[in-house]
Motif scaffolding. Structure first.
Motif, PDB file in Angstrom:
ATOM      1  N   ASN A 292       5.447 -51.574  -0.699  1.00 27.20           N
ATOM      2  CA  ASN A 292       5.399 -51.008  -1.970  1.00 27.20           C
ATOM      3  C   ASN A 292       6.012 -51.761  -3.272  1.00 27.20           C
ATOM      4  O   ASN A 292       6.767 -52.677  -2.833  1.00 27.20           O
ATOM      5  CB  ASN A 292       6.310 -49.803  -1.795  1.00 27.20           C
ATOM      6  N   LEU A 293       5.392 -51.613  -4.471  1.00 31.64           N
ATOM      7  CA  LEU A 293       5.957 -52.079  -5.564  1.00 31.64           C
ATOM      8  C   LEU A 293       6.760 -50.793  -6.159  1.00 31.64           C
ATOM      9  O   LEU A 293       6.774 -49.898  -5.954  1.00 31.64           O
ATOM     10  CB  LEU A 293       4.634 -52.587  -6.588  1.00 31.64           C
ATOM     11  N   THR A 294       7.786 -51.403  -7.089  1.00 27.49           N
ATOM     12  CA  THR A 294       8.746 -50.780  -7.632  1.00 27.49           C
ATOM     13  C   THR A 294       8.671 -51.081  -9.200  1.00 27.49           C
ATOM     14  O   THR A 294       8.465 -52.066  -9.534  1.00 27.49           O
ATOM     15  CB  THR A 294      10.279 -51.040  -7.215  1.00 27.49           C
ATOM     16  N   VAL A 295       9.057 -49.870 -10.010  1.00 24.44           N
ATOM     17  CA  VAL A 295       9.200 -49.892 -11.357  1.00 24.44           C
ATOM     18  C   VAL A 295      10.040 -48.961 -11.983  1.00 24.44           C
ATOM     19  O   VAL A 295       9.827 -47.829 -11.374  1.00 24.44           O
ATOM     20  CB  VAL A 295       7.681 -49.795 -12.230  1.00 24.44           C
ATOM     21  N   THR A 296      10.643 -49.388 -13.054  1.00 23.16           N
ATOM     22  CA  THR A 296      11.626 -48.374 -13.741  1.00 23.16           C
ATOM     23  C   THR A 296      11.209 -47.789 -14.976  1.00 23.16           C
ATOM     24  O   THR A 296      10.693 -48.863 -15.945  1.00 23.16           O
ATOM     25  CB  THR A 296      13.116 -49.015 -13.790  1.00 23.16           C
ATOM     26  N   VAL A 297      10.930 -46.519 -15.019  1.00 22.66           N
ATOM     27  CA  VAL A 297      10.242 -46.029 -16.447  1.00 22.66           C
ATOM     28  C   VAL A 297      11.218 -45.284 -17.172  1.00 22.66           C
ATOM     29  O   VAL A 297      11.781 -44.270 -16.823  1.00 22.66           O
ATOM     30  CB  VAL A 297       9.133 -45.154 -16.055  1.00 22.66           C
ATOM     31  N   PRO A 325       8.468 -33.447 -13.505  1.00 27.48           N
ATOM     32  CA  PRO A 325       8.944 -31.943 -13.337  1.00 27.48           C
ATOM     33  C   PRO A 325      10.050 -31.429 -14.457  1.00 27.48           C
ATOM     34  O   PRO A 325      10.736 -32.499 -14.557  1.00 27.48           O
ATOM     35  CB  PRO A 325       9.168 -31.653 -11.898  1.00 27.48           C
ATOM     36  N   ALA A 326      10.196 -30.319 -14.749  1.00 25.54           N
ATOM     37  CA  ALA A 326      11.276 -29.915 -15.461  1.00 25.54           C
ATOM     38  C   ALA A 326      12.564 -30.181 -14.846  1.00 25.54           C
ATOM     39  O   ALA A 326      12.555 -29.575 -13.789  1.00 25.54           O
ATOM     40  CB  ALA A 326      11.024 -28.618 -16.057  1.00 25.54           C
ATOM     41  N   GLY A 327      13.492 -30.653 -15.512  1.00 28.22           N
ATOM     42  CA  GLY A 327      15.021 -30.613 -14.986  1.00 28.22           C
ATOM     43  C   GLY A 327      14.943 -31.961 -14.133  1.00 28.22           C
ATOM     44  O   GLY A 327      15.638 -32.053 -13.319  1.00 28.22           O
ATOM     45  N   THR A 328      14.219 -33.038 -14.267  1.00 29.68           N
ATOM     46  CA  THR A 328      13.917 -34.083 -13.554  1.00 29.68           C
ATOM     47  C   THR A 328      15.533 -34.950 -13.749  1.00 29.68           C
ATOM     48  O   THR A 328      15.745 -35.317 -14.853  1.00 29.68           O
ATOM     49  CB  THR A 328      12.946 -35.075 -13.849  1.00 29.68           C
ATOM     50  N   PRO A 329      16.266 -35.100 -12.810  1.00 30.04           N
ATOM     51  CA  PRO A 329      17.400 -35.920 -12.945  1.00 30.04           C
ATOM     52  C   PRO A 329      17.374 -37.440 -13.215  1.00 30.04           C
ATOM     53  O   PRO A 329      16.139 -38.164 -12.790  1.00 30.04           O
ATOM     54  CB  PRO A 329      18.175 -35.618 -11.778  1.00 30.04           C
ATOM     55  N   ASN A 330      18.144 -38.140 -13.716  1.00 33.91           N
ATOM     56  CA  ASN A 330      18.230 -39.783 -13.739  1.00 33.91           C
ATOM     57  C   ASN A 330      18.166 -40.310 -12.550  1.00 33.91           C
ATOM     58  O   ASN A 330      18.985 -39.845 -11.577  1.00 33.91           O
ATOM     59  CB  ASN A 330      19.302 -40.101 -14.612  1.00 33.91           C
ATOM     60  N   GLY A 331      17.365 -41.237 -12.267  1.00 33.50           N
ATOM     61  CA  GLY A 331      17.454 -42.054 -10.967  1.00 33.50           C
ATOM     62  C   GLY A 331      16.537 -41.659  -9.991  1.00 33.50           C
ATOM     63  O   GLY A 331      16.371 -41.831  -9.041  1.00 33.50           O
ATOM     64  N   ARG A 332      15.664 -40.268 -10.226  1.00 30.02           N
ATOM     65  CA  ARG A 332      14.780 -39.676  -9.324  1.00 30.02           C
ATOM     66  C   ARG A 332      13.614 -40.809  -9.273  1.00 30.02           C
ATOM     67  O   ARG A 332      12.969 -41.401 -10.108  1.00 30.02           O
ATOM     68  CB  ARG A 332      14.244 -38.462  -9.671  1.00 30.02           C
ATOM     69  N   THR A 333      13.040 -40.785  -7.701  1.00 29.93           N
ATOM     70  CA  THR A 333      11.931 -41.771  -7.692  1.00 29.93           C
ATOM     71  C   THR A 333      10.840 -40.903  -7.398  1.00 29.93           C
ATOM     72  O   THR A 333      10.742 -40.200  -6.592  1.00 29.93           O
ATOM     73  CB  THR A 333      12.318 -42.982  -6.523  1.00 29.93           C
ATOM     74  N   MET A 334       9.461 -41.267  -8.050  1.00 28.30           N
ATOM     75  CA  MET A 334       8.317 -40.790  -7.589  1.00 28.30           C
ATOM     76  C   MET A 334       7.382 -41.767  -7.135  1.00 28.30           C
ATOM     77  O   MET A 334       7.466 -42.937  -7.213  1.00 28.30           O
ATOM     78  CB  MET A 334       7.794 -39.817  -8.815  1.00 28.30           C
ATOM     79  N   ARG A 335       6.286 -41.297  -6.629  1.00 25.78           N
ATOM     80  CA  ARG A 335       5.305 -42.070  -5.783  1.00 25.78           C
ATOM     81  C   ARG A 335       3.968 -42.229  -6.385  1.00 25.78           C
ATOM     82  O   ARG A 335       3.378 -41.053  -6.439  1.00 25.78           O
ATOM     83  CB  ARG A 335       5.262 -41.765  -4.339  1.00 25.78           C
ATOM     84  N   ALA A 336       3.226 -43.275  -6.879  1.00 26.10           N
ATOM     85  CA  ALA A 336       1.850 -43.484  -7.231  1.00 26.10           C
ATOM     86  C   ALA A 336       1.080 -44.030  -6.025  1.00 26.10           C
ATOM     87  O   ALA A 336       1.264 -45.324  -5.853  1.00 26.10           O
ATOM     88  CB  ALA A 336       1.680 -44.023  -8.448  1.00 26.10           C
ATOM     89  N   ARG A 337       0.485 -43.286  -5.285  1.00 27.04           N
ATOM     90  CA  ARG A 337      -0.076 -43.668  -4.035  1.00 27.04           C
ATOM     91  C   ARG A 337      -1.337 -44.754  -4.335  1.00 27.04           C
ATOM     92  O   ARG A 337      -2.016 -44.541  -4.962  1.00 27.04           O
ATOM     93  CB  ARG A 337      -0.672 -42.679  -3.327  1.00 27.04           C
ATOM     94  N   GLY A 338      -1.115 -45.720  -3.265  1.00 25.28           N
ATOM     95  CA  GLY A 338      -2.316 -46.716  -3.429  1.00 25.28           C
ATOM     96  C   GLY A 338      -2.123 -47.690  -4.575  1.00 25.28           C
ATOM     97  O   GLY A 338      -3.235 -48.458  -4.756  1.00 25.28           O
ATOM     98  N   LYS A 339      -1.212 -47.749  -5.097  1.00 28.14           N
ATOM     99  CA  LYS A 339      -1.007 -48.851  -6.177  1.00 28.14           C
ATOM    100  C   LYS A 339       0.065 -49.768  -6.006  1.00 28.14           C
ATOM    101  O   LYS A 339       0.479 -50.447  -6.925  1.00 28.14           O
ATOM    102  CB  LYS A 339      -0.495 -47.849  -7.570  1.00 28.14           C
ATOM    103  N   VAL A 357      16.617 -41.865 -17.716  1.00 25.72           N
ATOM    104  CA  VAL A 357      16.734 -41.291 -18.804  1.00 25.72           C
ATOM    105  C   VAL A 357      17.407 -42.292 -19.939  1.00 25.72           C
ATOM    106  O   VAL A 357      18.351 -42.587 -19.810  1.00 25.72           O
ATOM    107  CB  VAL A 357      17.789 -40.046 -18.818  1.00 25.72           C
ATOM    108  N   SER A 358      16.696 -42.177 -21.043  1.00 27.28           N
ATOM    109  CA  SER A 358      17.158 -43.046 -22.424  1.00 27.28           C
ATOM    110  C   SER A 358      17.944 -42.528 -23.339  1.00 27.28           C
ATOM    111  O   SER A 358      17.548 -41.497 -23.778  1.00 27.28           O
ATOM    112  CB  SER A 358      15.670 -43.602 -22.853  1.00 27.28           C
ATOM    113  N   VAL A 359      18.873 -42.979 -23.506  1.00 28.93           N
ATOM    114  CA  VAL A 359      20.054 -42.328 -24.314  1.00 28.93           C
ATOM    115  C   VAL A 359      19.847 -42.856 -25.687  1.00 28.93           C
ATOM    116  O   VAL A 359      20.118 -44.196 -25.566  1.00 28.93           O
ATOM    117  CB  VAL A 359      21.332 -42.262 -23.802  1.00 28.93           C
ATOM    118  N   PRO A 360      19.397 -42.396 -26.673  1.00 33.73           N
ATOM    119  CA  PRO A 360      19.447 -42.897 -28.036  1.00 33.73           C
ATOM    120  C   PRO A 360      20.752 -43.388 -28.591  1.00 33.73           C
ATOM    121  O   PRO A 360      21.750 -42.778 -28.537  1.00 33.73           O
ATOM    122  CB  PRO A 360      18.691 -41.877 -29.003  1.00 33.73           C
TER     123      PRO A 360
END
Length: 394
Positions: A292-297, A325-339, A357-360
């Motif tokens: 798996n590859l990883t990326v932080t967005v 999703p609404a209410g996504t906490p900072n640090g949650r990891t989601m998956r893009a399959r096959g990438k 989560v980016s804080v201005p």
């Protein structure tokens, strides 16, 4: 006794002594067994009589230094009794007679006592094989050495695979002496290991270990007039460049084995193997966890709180869109399959996307007013209440 029996029978096993047993140990073992199985002490016992004949035959060979030397050389040459001839033998794949090979019919060649080492027999043949009679050498093939190299790939090359040039220095047959080690191309067979490149040493209890011969350094040959280029070794340094295919999905510090790509063998022996240690440069955006590859967005607070769609970059391909999703906490990891990275079966792993989560740091007046209004509307909420409650209960 036939020459076939001479090669195949294990006289050391018959007497129960190791191969490096001294003459005194051989004599002691023979006397003990002879007393035990002598026909006078076992009248009417056919098995004991046959055993006594085997013991006497073994002693006749091992008790005579000259016969014992020829016996050891014969078994070393033909694999310690692993040589079989004629139909019906163990693995009988050779349809010829050992008697023909040794210069006589089976069972013949008896002219020097019970052992049968008379004229034209084993002694003459071995004289030629071991350069005692001027005949050509007959030594074992030798496998080439394994070599190791290193290569550094970019992150993308490691994921997708790459063909890279490798310049290597290894040992190859010396061109000056054609790999013989001898200036005139006429080395002699090593008398210590009789061309096998190996010597056996007893460990007691009838067992033995095989080590490289120290006199010929495992080559089986000794130069009579050493080559000035290779100093009699028959090997010289050779530089070459070859194209090596690094498979897709290789990991940092992984060691890849390429069979038959090492140093060339000697006397028809196979080439060694090439081991390539792969180093992978870091990527400024992507990381790696197995396949798996990883990326932080980074996402804004409204995106995390209210939900939405965010675009995510992929390695070497178009971006993908993920639904947040609404209410996504900072640090949650989601998956893009096959990438992700390529697996051994050709499929791909996934791209693991971690939300940050980016804080201005610089807010305009309208944004500050909006946040103040938000703080007042949520003043009754304490996100740290459960933390303190858990701390008290611990």
């Amino acid at each position: 006794m036939s020459t076939k029996d001479f090669v195949e029978k294990d006289y050391y096993k018959v007497l129960g002594v190791p191969k490096d047993a001294t003459d005194a140990e051989v004599k002691k073992a023979y006397r003990k067994l002879a007393r035990e199985y002598h026909p006078d002490a076992n009248k009417g016992d056919a098995k004991a009589e046959e055993r006594f004949k085997e013991i006497s035959e073994a002693n006749d060979i091992l008790g005579d230094p000259k016969k014992r030397k020829e016996y050891d050389e014969a078994r070393a040459l033909f694999g310690n009794g692993g040589f079989r001839a004629g139909p019906g033998g163990a693995g009988g794949n050779f349809n010829f007679d050992l008697g023909d090979l040794f210069g006589g019919a089976p069972g013949g060649g008896q002219g020097a006592g019970a052992g049968g080492f008379g004229g034209g027999g084993l002694g003459d043949v071995f004289g030629g094989l071991f350069n005692r009679g001027g005949a050509g050498t007959r030594v074992q093939p030798r496998r080439g050495q394994d070599i190791e190299s290193e290569v550094t790939l970019s992150f993308t090359e490691a994921v997708d695979g790459a063909t890279v040039p490798l310049r290597m220095s290894s040992q190859a047959p010396c061109k000056a002496c054609s790999g013989t080690g001898d200036k005139n191309g006429t080395p002699r067979v090593c008398p210590t290991c009789v061309g096998t490149g190996q010597v056996s040493r007893g460990t007691g209890g009838g067992f033995s270990l095989t080590d490289p011969c120290v006199d010929c350094k495992g080559r089986g040959l000794i130069a009579q007039d050493p080559c000035e280029v290779c100093k009699g070794s028959g090997r010289a340094k050779s530089a070459r460049t070859m194209q090596v295919r690094i498979p897709a999905g290789v990991l940092d510090n992984q060691r890849i084995r390429l069979r038959g790509k090492g140093s060339p063998g000697e006397r028809g022996g196979p080439a060694g193997d090439l081991y390539v240690v792969v180093h992978v440069d870091a990527h400024p955006v992507f990381g790696r966890k197995g396949d798996n590859l990883t990326v932080t967005v980074p996402v804004t607070f409204p995106e995390a709180a209210l939900g939405g769609e965010v675009k995510v970059p992929t390695l070497g391909g178009p971006p993908v869109t993920l639904k947040l999703p609404a209410g996504t906490p900072n640090g949650r990891t989601m998956r893009a399959r096959g990438k992700g990275a390529v697996r051994k079966d050709g499929t791909r792993g996934d791209l693991l996307v971690t939300v940050e989560v980016s804080v201005p740091t610089d807010l305009g007046a309208d944004a500050q007013d909006a946040l103040e209004a938000y703080r007042k509307s949520t003043a009754g909420e304490d996100p740290r209440a459960e933390l303190f409650q858990a701390a008290k209960g611990a």
